[in-house]
Scaffold this active site. Structure first.
Site, PDB file in Angstrom:
ATOM      1  CG  HIS A   1      13.019   7.767  -2.122  1.00  0.00           C
ATOM      2  ND1 HIS A   1      12.240   7.499  -3.214  1.00  0.00           N
ATOM      3  CD2 HIS A   1      12.178   7.715  -1.053  1.00  0.00           C
ATOM      4  CE1 HIS A   1      10.989   7.276  -2.835  1.00  0.00           C
ATOM      5  NE2 HIS A   1      10.928   7.412  -1.515  1.00  0.00           N
TER       6      HIS A   1
ATOM      7  CG  HIS B   1       9.236   1.125   2.952  1.00  0.00           C
ATOM      8  ND1 HIS B   1      10.395   1.687   2.476  1.00  0.00           N
ATOM      9  CD2 HIS B   1       8.221   1.864   2.412  1.00  0.00           C
ATOM     10  CE1 HIS B   1      10.115   2.721   1.704  1.00  0.00           C
ATOM     11  NE2 HIS B   1       8.792   2.842   1.643  1.00  0.00           N
TER      12      HIS B   1
ATOM     13  CG  HIS C   1       5.272   2.809   0.598  1.00  0.00           C
ATOM     14  ND1 HIS C   1       5.769   3.858   1.327  1.00  0.00           N
ATOM     15  CD2 HIS C   1       3.947   2.728   0.897  1.00  0.00           C
ATOM     16  CE1 HIS C   1       4.786   4.388   2.058  1.00  0.00           C
ATOM     17  NE2 HIS C   1       3.679   3.720   1.807  1.00  0.00           N
TER      18      HIS C   1
ATOM     19  CG  ASP D   1       7.812   4.233  -4.026  1.00  0.00           C
ATOM     20  OD1 ASP D   1       7.138   3.684  -3.131  1.00  0.00           O
ATOM     21  OD2 ASP D   1       8.608   5.176  -3.791  1.00  0.00           O
ATOM     22  CG  HIS D   2      10.752   1.729  -1.766  1.00  0.00           C
ATOM     23  ND1 HIS D   2      12.000   2.157  -1.354  1.00  0.00           N
ATOM     24  CD2 HIS D   2       9.931   2.802  -1.668  1.00  0.00           C
ATOM     25  CE1 HIS D   2      11.931   3.443  -1.024  1.00  0.00           C
ATOM     26  NE2 HIS D   2      10.689   3.844  -1.209  1.00  0.00           N
TER      27      HIS D   2
ATOM     28  CG  ASP E   1      10.925   6.066   1.458  1.00  0.00           C
ATOM     29  OD1 ASP E   1      12.015   6.095   0.866  1.00  0.00           O
ATOM     30  OD2 ASP E   1       9.833   6.056   0.878  1.00  0.00           O
TER      31      ASP E   1
ATOM     32  CG  HIS F   1       8.295   5.746   5.591  1.00  0.00           C
ATOM     33  ND1 HIS F   1       8.189   7.058   5.190  1.00  0.00           N
ATOM     34  CD2 HIS F   1       7.875   4.998   4.523  1.00  0.00           C
ATOM     35  CE1 HIS F   1       7.740   7.108   3.950  1.00  0.00           C
ATOM     36  NE2 HIS F   1       7.528   5.870   3.519  1.00  0.00           N
TER      37      HIS F   1
END
Length: 319
Positions: free
Chosen positions: A276, A95, A97, A99-100, A210, A187
């Site tokens: 994670h 996805h 986000h 942080d990914h 996630d 998520h």
């Protein structure tokens, strides 16, 4: 340190064991090539800590190398395990986000420039709706740098090309015996968010991405060799004084150890591994004992640079 975590062999397995051992003795490289090798490049989440870099996983199978998510420090970790960026065949995003994906520009551009030579072929990037648009904006954002590197550094022009595609659930990659399947996870409010299943010569790995408890993940991960799953520890928020309402919102988007144990009990993986880790100050004591309330099988707390080799056995090598 290598620890076998699964050694229960069925009667049908013994019928082929002799052939497998003979093949290994005569063709050891070929036998080794039947494995899936998983390296946890980053096992963290948004906080910028040194022990758990941003979420990113390297998967090697069938002579091919894939990156799943590209969080902070992914390129540094890749360098630590001595895998050249130019060897990566594709990037898959669970996805979008931050942080990914925040480590992706570094992987892409530094990997293009550094090395002998740097990356000299286009890079394929697959991800949920919005991936193609994100990549096009990155190309615009770094247009000045790209132009200077092409004109001044004479960097290989093909190496900076991104071939991005928005995917939907289903088989998204098949080549040389490697099959990668995307499946939607929960998520919410992030939709779609994907997990991935990698199959190769009878071996199987599932990466959850996630998610909170996901029935779709449970369906796709039945009897998998390795299940790498996200986890959230409520205690870690209390220890650092996160306001309860904020903590509850984050926890609701992920899977607690007790919930993950339910997932493992229903999917029966040969090995379950946590990655994670939310929050990154979570300890083994925070995560494993609560998991044992609902699951008694093999489970490990992942750390950056952990290597899991999925062959006849599933073996873990700590950094």
């Amino acid at each position: 340190m290598i620890r076998p975590v699964f050694a229960a062999l069925s009667h049908s397995f013994f019928s082929s064991l002799g052939i497998a051992l003979f093949a290994f003795a005569i063709f050891p490289a070929a036998a080794q090539g039947q494995e899936i090798k998983v390296t946890l490049l980053g096992t963290g989440c948004p906080p910028a800590v040194m022990n758990r870099f941003g979420p990113s996983t390297l998967v090697e199978a069938g002579g091919q190398k894939f990156i799943f998510d590209a969080g902070r420090g992914a390129l540094q970790r890749l360098n630590q395990v001595k895998v050249p960026w130019q060897a990566i065949d594709a990037v898959f995003l669970t996805h979008l986000h931050s942080d990914h994906v925040v480590g992706f520009p570094d992987l892409w551009l530094t990997g293009w420039l550094v090395g002998r030579p740097g990356r000299d072929r286009p890079l394929k990037v697959w991800g949920p709706r919005g991936t193609k648009r994100m990549m096009s904006f990155l190309e615009q954002a770094f247009e000045f740098d790209i132009r200077i590197r092409l004109d001044d550094d004479r960097a290989p022009p093909d190496g900076v090309v991104l071939i991005a595609e928005d995917i939907t659930e289903g088989a998204v990659y098949q080549n040389s015996g490697v099959k990668i399947t995307a499946f939607e996870v929960d998520h919410t409010p992030v939709k779609p968010a994907f997990g991935y299943r990698i199959d190769y010569l009878g071996r199987s790995v599932v990466l959850s991405g996630d998610t909170r408890i996901s029935e779709n993940l449970i369906q796709h991960a039945q009897n998998v060799d390795l299940l790498v799953h996200n986890v959230v520890s409520p205690e870690t928020f209390q220890r650092i004084g996160v306001p309860p309402a904020r903590a509850a919102n984050i926890i609701a988007h992920h899977t607690t150890p007790e919930q993950a144990g339910e997932v493992f009990a229903r999917t029966k993986p040969k090995l379950a591994v946590y990655s994670h880790i939310v929050l990154p100050n979570a300890t083994e004591q925070d995560l494993i004992p609560p998991t044992r309330k609902t699951y008694l099988g093999p489970v490990e707390l992942g750390e950056d640079l952990t290597v899991i080799e999925v062959g006849e056995k599933v073996e873990v090598r700590r950094p």
